[in-house]
Every structure is written in structure tokens, then in C-alpha cells.
Design an enzyme around this catalytic site. Structure first.
Site, PDB file in Angstrom:
ATOM      1  N   SER A 139       0.729  -1.338  -0.173  1.00 42.72           N
ATOM      2  CA  SER A 139      -0.061   0.057  -0.226  1.00 42.72           C
ATOM      3  C   SER A 139       1.068   1.245   0.391  1.00 42.72           C
ATOM      4  O   SER A 139       1.652   1.172   0.172  1.00 42.72           O
ATOM      5  CB  SER A 139      -0.512   0.416   1.222  1.00 42.72           C
ATOM      6  OG  SER A 139      -1.515   0.691   1.609  1.00 42.72           O
ATOM      7  N   TYR A 152      -1.868  -0.707  10.452  1.00 50.32           N
ATOM      8  CA  TYR A 152      -2.120  -1.501   8.710  1.00 50.32           C
ATOM      9  C   TYR A 152      -1.242  -0.689   8.042  1.00 50.32           C
ATOM     10  O   TYR A 152      -0.067  -1.200   7.613  1.00 50.32           O
ATOM     11  CB  TYR A 152      -2.903  -0.677   8.400  1.00 50.32           C
ATOM     12  CG  TYR A 152      -3.691  -1.181   6.539  1.00 50.32           C
ATOM     13  CD1 TYR A 152      -3.508  -2.092   6.036  1.00 50.32           C
ATOM     14  CD2 TYR A 152      -2.779   0.385   5.482  1.00 50.32           C
ATOM     15  CE1 TYR A 152      -4.205  -2.663   5.287  1.00 50.32           C
ATOM     16  CE2 TYR A 152      -3.178   0.529   4.192  1.00 50.32           C
ATOM     17  CZ  TYR A 152      -3.508  -1.435   3.843  1.00 50.32           C
ATOM     18  OH  TYR A 152      -3.849  -1.547   2.720  1.00 50.32           O
TER      19      TYR A 152
END
Length: 243
Positions: A139, A152
Site C-alpha cells: 500500500s 495497517y
């Protein structure tokens, strides 16, 4: 991708679905590894209706034993394995002071350990077969800090690092491992979460990525056209992040 077989984890929705469809359009047979049987079946039906080939393997990737069993089942059914896209993941968002131990454990079990366990099972088959391609979905949050998803972001940074180590270990076996680091993708879940307009305003292209924008890059990395990229994580952010 004609004649190739590729496993896509998390292929029942979001980016995973887009990757599965793009691979099938390019000629690959797709094994969709999913926890959600109904979602996987829907994507298989969609691919078959368009003349492609796909099947689902249902189960959980969060233990080494279950991950290996899912991979073995997919390879046994297809007779080969040429590629893997690790799309399965969870996207928890919490202020940094509110992240519990359970939040850390769950995020790690899917986003890092599950990815690793599936990859290791696939690599063993690829070594026996003489090579293959793996793409790990990281990401942009691994590269650009955000205050509401620290755990995350940390997991996806681990994916970037793990991709490098796996790539170095496996390149001598003709297994090319790379990653992608997308910014916000306009999946149904992301649209419902409501953060895409803010992200689009900070993006040079003025919009979030469509799933196909990312899927097409992944298909290239999984294909034989990728001959020399090893250990890279490609940022796909529309200018949201430019190093």
C-alpha cells in the site's frame, strides 16, 4: 498469460476481483482463494460467462497449514502454478492511541503472515516447476504516513521489506517476486468508507484509482513480459505520492 495458471488470494471482491478478471481476459486460468464462498463463486461465474477459466478454493490463509492446503488444492486441480497475486488483506483504520493488541494480531495474521505462508507454499511448487511470478499487494501507506492506520501501514511496510527478501532468495530459481503499493482504490468498500474524495483532492490526477488501473500493472508483473524486475514495489498512486 495464455496457458498460465495464477492463484489470486482475496479474489472475490475489490482489487482481487479486478485482478482475477484481468488475468482471465489475458488468457490465464485463475484460482480464486477466498474465505467468502459466495463472493468467489460470483467471480468464477463472471469469468466463465466471458469465456474464461476459473475455479475457487475456499478457506482461511491465517495459519501455515491452511494456507498450504489451499495452495496444494489449487495446484492439484489445475495441474500447475505459474503465478500468485497476494491480494487478500484487511484495512483497519483507528487512531494510533486506540489500537488494541487484538487489532495488531488480526492485521498481522492476514496482511503479513498469511501472505508469507501462501507465498512459501507457492514457492515450493514453483521451484519444482522451474520458476514463476509472485506479486504482493502492499500500500502507499507503507511509504506515506497517515494518522488513522498506523498498524495497517506498519504491516504494509513489512510487505515491502518481505518482498525484497523473498525476491533475493528466489531469483536464482527463476521466481520473480515484486510488489505494488496502490493509493486509494475506488472499490465498493472504499466508496462506502467515504475517504476517497479527500484522497482525490491530494492526488495529481484528481481521482482515486479504479481497480483496473492497478490490476493491469499486476498482470504485467505476473506475465512473461516482466523479465527483469525483481524485488521492486511499484507505487501506483496517480501522483498522491511521488518520491
Amino acid at each position: 498469460m495464455q496457458g498460465k495458471m495464477v492463484i489470486v488470494t482475496g479474489g472475490g471482491s475489490g482489487l482481487g476481483r479486478a485482478v482475477a478478471l484481468a488475468l482471465a481476459t489475458a488468457g490465464a486460468s485463475v484460482a480464486i482463494v477466498e474465505l467468502d464462498a459466495a463472493a468467489a463463486s460470483a467471480v468464477v461465474a463472471e469469468i466463465e460467462a466471458a469465456g474464461g477459466a476459473a475455479f475457487s478454493v475456499i478457506g482461511d490463509i491465517t495459519t501455515r497449514e491452511s494456507a498450504a492446503a489451499l495452495v496444494d488444492a489449487a495446484v492439484a486441480k489445475a495441474g500447475r502454478i505459474d503465478g500468485l497475486c497476494n491480494c487478500a488483506g484487511v484495512y483497519p483504520r483507528k487512531p494510533i492511541l486506540d489500537i488494541s493488541d487484538a487489532d495488531w494480531d488480526f492485521s498481522f495474521s492476514v496482511n503479513v503472515r498469511g501472505l508469507y505462508d501462501v507465498s512459501i507454499a507457492v514457492i515450493k511448487h514453483m521451484q519444482a516447476a522451474g520458476g514463476g511470478r509472485i506479486v504482493n499487494v502492499a500500500s502507499i501507506d507503507a511509504l506515506k504516513a497517515h494518522p488513522k492506520n498506523a498498524h495497517y501501514a506498519a504491516m504494509k511496510a513489512a510487505v515491502v521489506s518481505l518482498t525484497k527478501s523473498m525476491a533475493l532468495a528466489c531469483a536464482p530459481d527463476n521466481i520473480l517476486i515484486n510488489g505494488v503499493a496502490p493509493a486509494g482504490i475506488a472499490t465498493e468498500k472504499a466508496k462506502a468508507a467515504g475517504f476517497l474524495p479527500e484522497l482525490a483532492a491530494q492526488t495529481a490526477l484528481g481521482r482515486a484509482a479504479e481497480p483496473d488501473d492497478v490490476a493491469d500493472v499486476i498482470v504485467f508483473l505476473l506475465s512473461d513480459k516482466n523479465r527483469y524486475m525483481v524485488g521492486e514495489t511499484v507505487a501506483i498512486s496517480g501522483g498522491y505520492f511521488i518520491a
